[in-house]
Every structure is written in structure tokens, then in C-alpha cells.
Design a protein around this motif. Structure first.
Motif, mmCIF file in Angstrom:
data_model
loop_
_atom_site.group_PDB
_atom_site.id
_atom_site.type_symbol
_atom_site.label_atom_id
_atom_site.label_comp_id
_atom_site.label_asym_id
_atom_site.label_seq_id
_atom_site.Cartn_x
_atom_site.Cartn_y
_atom_site.Cartn_z
ATOM 1 N N VAL A 173 0.841 -1.202 0.000
ATOM 2 C CA VAL A 173 0.000 0.000 0.000
ATOM 3 C C VAL A 173 0.876 1.252 0.000
ATOM 4 N N GLN A 174 1.938 1.232 0.792
ATOM 5 C CA GLN A 174 2.830 2.379 0.829
ATOM 6 C C GLN A 174 3.528 2.579 -0.511
ATOM 7 N N PHE A 177 1.125 4.283 -2.732
ATOM 8 C CA PHE A 177 1.045 5.700 -2.397
ATOM 9 C C PHE A 177 2.242 6.449 -2.963
ATOM 10 N N ASP A 178 3.440 5.860 -2.814
ATOM 11 C CA ASP A 178 4.657 6.509 -3.304
ATOM 12 C C ASP A 178 4.581 6.765 -4.807
ATOM 13 N N VAL A 180 1.743 7.050 -6.683
ATOM 14 C CA VAL A 180 0.632 7.938 -7.069
ATOM 15 C C VAL A 180 0.860 9.365 -6.590
ATOM 16 N N ALA A 181 1.327 9.519 -5.368
ATOM 17 C CA ALA A 181 1.444 10.855 -4.764
ATOM 18 C C ALA A 181 2.729 11.530 -5.217
ATOM 19 N N PRO A 223 -9.556 10.757 4.258
ATOM 20 C CA PRO A 223 -8.490 10.691 3.252
ATOM 21 C C PRO A 223 -7.345 11.664 3.543
ATOM 22 N N PHE A 227 -3.620 10.546 3.969
ATOM 23 C CA PHE A 227 -2.582 11.152 3.131
ATOM 24 C C PHE A 227 -1.386 11.560 3.995
ATOM 25 N N GLY A 230 0.562 8.466 4.947
ATOM 26 C CA GLY A 230 1.403 7.981 3.860
ATOM 27 C C GLY A 230 2.562 8.910 3.578
ATOM 28 N N ALA A 234 7.077 8.919 2.804
ATOM 29 C CA ALA A 234 7.257 9.144 1.363
ATOM 30 C C ALA A 234 8.040 10.432 1.140
ATOM 31 N N THR A 237 7.283 12.402 -2.029
ATOM 32 C CA THR A 237 6.061 13.210 -2.016
ATOM 33 C C THR A 237 6.330 14.580 -1.404
#
Length: 392
Positions: A173-174, A177-178, A180-181, A223, A227, A230, A234, A237
Motif C-alpha cells: 500500500v505504501q 502511495f509513493d 501515485v502521490a 483521506p 494522506f 502515507g 514518502a 512526495t
């Protein structure tokens, strides 16, 4: 749980600033036409500067809380310990606030708006804990402390997820996130989500802060909280937010200009189509791009410590607990005084700050009071460098 999350002083400063703005915002609520617990004569145009922070301040606080939750999870080693720690730090002051800090607010509202005829002592003993409605108000209530209740619920949901998901799934999952974000998606994806929530899933919906059924708030703030969680793991990000903060700030300012212009032209929510839709979209754009810009700016320019930061960071939660009751009582005392609005405003600001300082400094000096006002039971001996994450 991996390497410890480094304390981000820039996010600490954002949190301090956001709560300072919140105090001024709630003072402003006394003067604008919007509904509030106590009202004084004011002017509709006060809403225009308030809209400069209205769309983003709460989302920013949930992002910062999510970031700090990652650090707390690592420090507590297990999800169960994290849940216990969060429950003690959040539920104890929440219960104290609901029982002893908030009650003057509904009493002032009932007295000044709905003709409630009894004094505060009678109200507190006979009506506040009736677990039913007195006039239009369901009692007891948490009023502004809804933020603490929501934060506890999101923290418990996070603890359940972390405890239930295997480590490999959490790492996956992380990694997602890395990926996408990053880059433009940092703006496009959250804005797309906000449009989905406000115009497709819950068109015309409003936040209620009643917890059950408050889907607009939950689909917005949970969310944001995740965010922040996450983002804490990251660095890419954060680097992109830092790199693109001027562009994000420019978009946020343009969006606010649209919001302010429509409000000035059609004050009080009377704007015709399609300007109502344009207004809502602009608020959504302002809301997220301002958060992105502030985090990026803080990461670049404010990620450094100062000798005042530990005390200010500690004082935020007690200030938050007491500030709205101080504002409502101050407005009640000013009713009928016939002062000009600017004098009412200055007196309210001064009285609120004085009340917050007294509540904080008085409470932190008494060991058994400290947990009730949101402080750790024992004061830290380290006054200049506090490695522990700050979280309301």
C-alpha cells in the motif's frame, strides 16, 4: 515498524499557525450572518476574509495529524499500544471538555436565541445531561470538540488496519502511495476526489459534525488523515510538494479570488446558477492547493526548531479546548453593550487569548489537571528539543 519518522518542525509551525487562525476564525463567526452559538452585530463582508482559510484549515490539521500518527505508531511498536495511547490522550480531554468546558456554549445559545429562562446552574444540573433535545439543541454536546472525536475515530480505524493487514500488504500500500502521490497527481487526484464527494456522491451535502451519518466530513477528512500518514514515509512526495509549492500557491490564490469575487457580488449564499457551482468548485480547488502549498512552503522554509516551539506546540491543544467557550461567553457579556463592531472584535480577541493563556499555564502547573487539558501527565525536561511528535 521500520526507521523512526523524523520530527518535521515545519508541520509543527503549520499546526500552530492553523490553530491561531482557527481562534480568529471563530471570533469572526460571532459577526458574520452564518449560524453560531452567540451573535453580535457585524457585517456580511467579514465572511470574505474568513473564506481565505475556510476551505483548507481543517484538512491541513488532519494531514498533520496523520503524519504525526505514523511517528506515534513507530514509537509505540504495536497498533494496540498506539490505540491505548491515542485513547488516553484524546478521550480524557474530550470527556472533560464535554462535561465541564462546553456547557456554557449551549446555555448562551438557548438563552440568547430561544428564550431559555433559567440560569446556568439550573441548566447544568437539570438540562445539560438529559440526553435529549432542549429546544433545537441535543444535549450534552461536543460543539467544537468534534475534531477531537473524529481524530480519535480515525486513529482507531488506522490502528485496526495496521493491526489486521500483514506487513507485506502494508508495504505494498505504501509503495502504491509513493507511485501515485507524485508530480501533478498530487493536485489532480485529491481535487478529483473532492469533486466526486461534493458533486456526485453527496451533492448539496453539508458537514454536520454529529459523527453518525456525517459522510461529507468523513469522505473529506479521513483521506486527508491517511494522506498525512502515507506522506510521513514518502520523502519523494514531500520533495514534490516542496518543489511545486509556488505553483500550488498561485492556483490557491486564483481560486480564492473567484470565491471572494462571487461572495462580494452575491453575498449570503444567494448566487444564481451557474455561479453557485463555480463557487463550490473554486472552494474545492482552493482547499487542496492551499494545503499542498503550505506543506511545501513549510518543508522548504520552516523545517527548523526554535526555543518557543516546544511550548507553543504543547499549548495548542489546551488553547483549542477552551477557546470557543471563551469566545461565546465573551460575546454574551458584550451583548447589549452597544459598542462598535471593531471594539467588540478587539475585546473578544483579547479576552479569548487571556482565557487561553490562563487555562494553559494554570492547568499545566497542576499534575492531575494536565491530562484533562490535553497535556502529558509529566512535563518534558527537554525544553529546546522535543523528539516526540505533536498531535492533537
Amino acid at each position: 515498524m521500520g526507521n523512526p519518522v523524523q520530527r518535521h518542525y515545519g508541520l509543527d509551525w503549520l499546526r500552530i499557525g492553523a490553530f491561531a487562525i482557527l481562534i480568529l476564525y471563530h471570533v469572526g463567526m460571532v459577526f458574520v450572518p452564518w449560524d453560531f452559538h452567540a451573535k453580535l452585530p457585524g457585517a456580511w463582508w467579514v465572511a470574505v476574509p474568513m473564506m481565505a482559510s475556510n476551505p483548507w484549515r481543517l484538512s491541513l490539521l488532519f494531514v498533520v495529524s496523520g503524519y504525526a500518527s505514523r511517528a506515534l505508531l513507530k514509537r509505540n511498536a504495536t497498533a494496540g499500544k498506539f490505540a491505548r495511547q491515542r485513547s488516553l490522550r484524546l478521550l480524557v480531554p474530550l470527556a472533560f471538555g464535554v462535561a465541564l468546558v462546553v456547557p456554557p456554549q449551549p446555555w448562551v445559545e438557548l438563552t440568547s436565541k430561544y428564550g431559555y429562562a433559567h440560569g446556568f446552574a439550573h441548566f447544568y444540573v437539570h438540562d445539560y445531561f438529559r440526553f435529549g433535545a432542549v429546544g433545537p439543541i441535543v444535549l450534552p454536546t461536543w460543539n467544537h470538540l468534534w475534531f477531537v472525536g473524529y481524530l480519535w475515530c480515525y486513529s482507531m480505524a488506522l490502528a485496526l488496519l495496521v493491526g489486521a493487514l500483514p506487513a507485506a500488504v502494508r508495504r505494498g500500500v505504501q509503495r502504491g502511495f509513493d507511485r501515485v502521490a507524485r508530480g501533478p497527481a498530487l493536485l489532480v487526484v485529491p481535487l478529483g476526489w473532492m469533486v466526486l464527494v461534493n458533486f456526485i456522491l453527496f451533492p448539496g451535502g453539508r458537514e454536520t459534525h454529529a459523527l453518525a451519518g456525517d459522510w461529507v466530513a468523513h469522505f473529506s477528512y479521513l483521506p486527508a488523515f491517511l494522506f498525512g500518514f502515507g506522506m510521513a514515509a514518502a520523502p519523494a512526495t514531500l520533495a514534490d510538494l516542496r518543489r511545486w509549492w509556488p505553483a500550488s500557491a498561485g492556483i490557491a490564490l486564483l481560486a480564492y479570488a473567484v470565491v471572494a469575487g462571487i461572495e462580494l457580488r452575491w453575498p449570503g449564499g444567494t448566487m444564481p446558477r451557474p455561479f453557485g457551482t463555480i463557487f463550490s468548485v473554486a472552494r474545492a480547488v482552493e482547499g487542496w492547493t492551499a494545503v499542498a502549498a503550505l506543506i511545501g512552503f513549510a518543508d522548504r522554509h520552516w523545517n527548523r526548531d526554535h526555543r518557543w516551539r516546544p511550548m507553543l506546540t504543547e499549548a495548542v491543544f489546551p488553547f483549542y479546548i477552551i477557546h470557543q467557550t471563551a469566545i461565546v461567553l465573551g460575546a454574551w457579556w458584550l451583548m447589549g453593550a452597544g459598542l462598535p463592531a471593531w471594539a467588540d472584535f478587539l475585546l473578544l480577541v483579547a479576552a479569548t487569548i487571556a482565557s487561553c493563556l490562563a487555562f494553559y499555564f494554570g492547568g499545566r502547573a497542576v499534575p492531575w489537571l494536565r491530562p484533562l487539558i490535553g497535556l502529558r501527565r509529566h512535563a518534558s525536561r527537554r525544553t529546546h528539543v522535543d523528539p516526540r511528535p505533536a498531535i492533537v
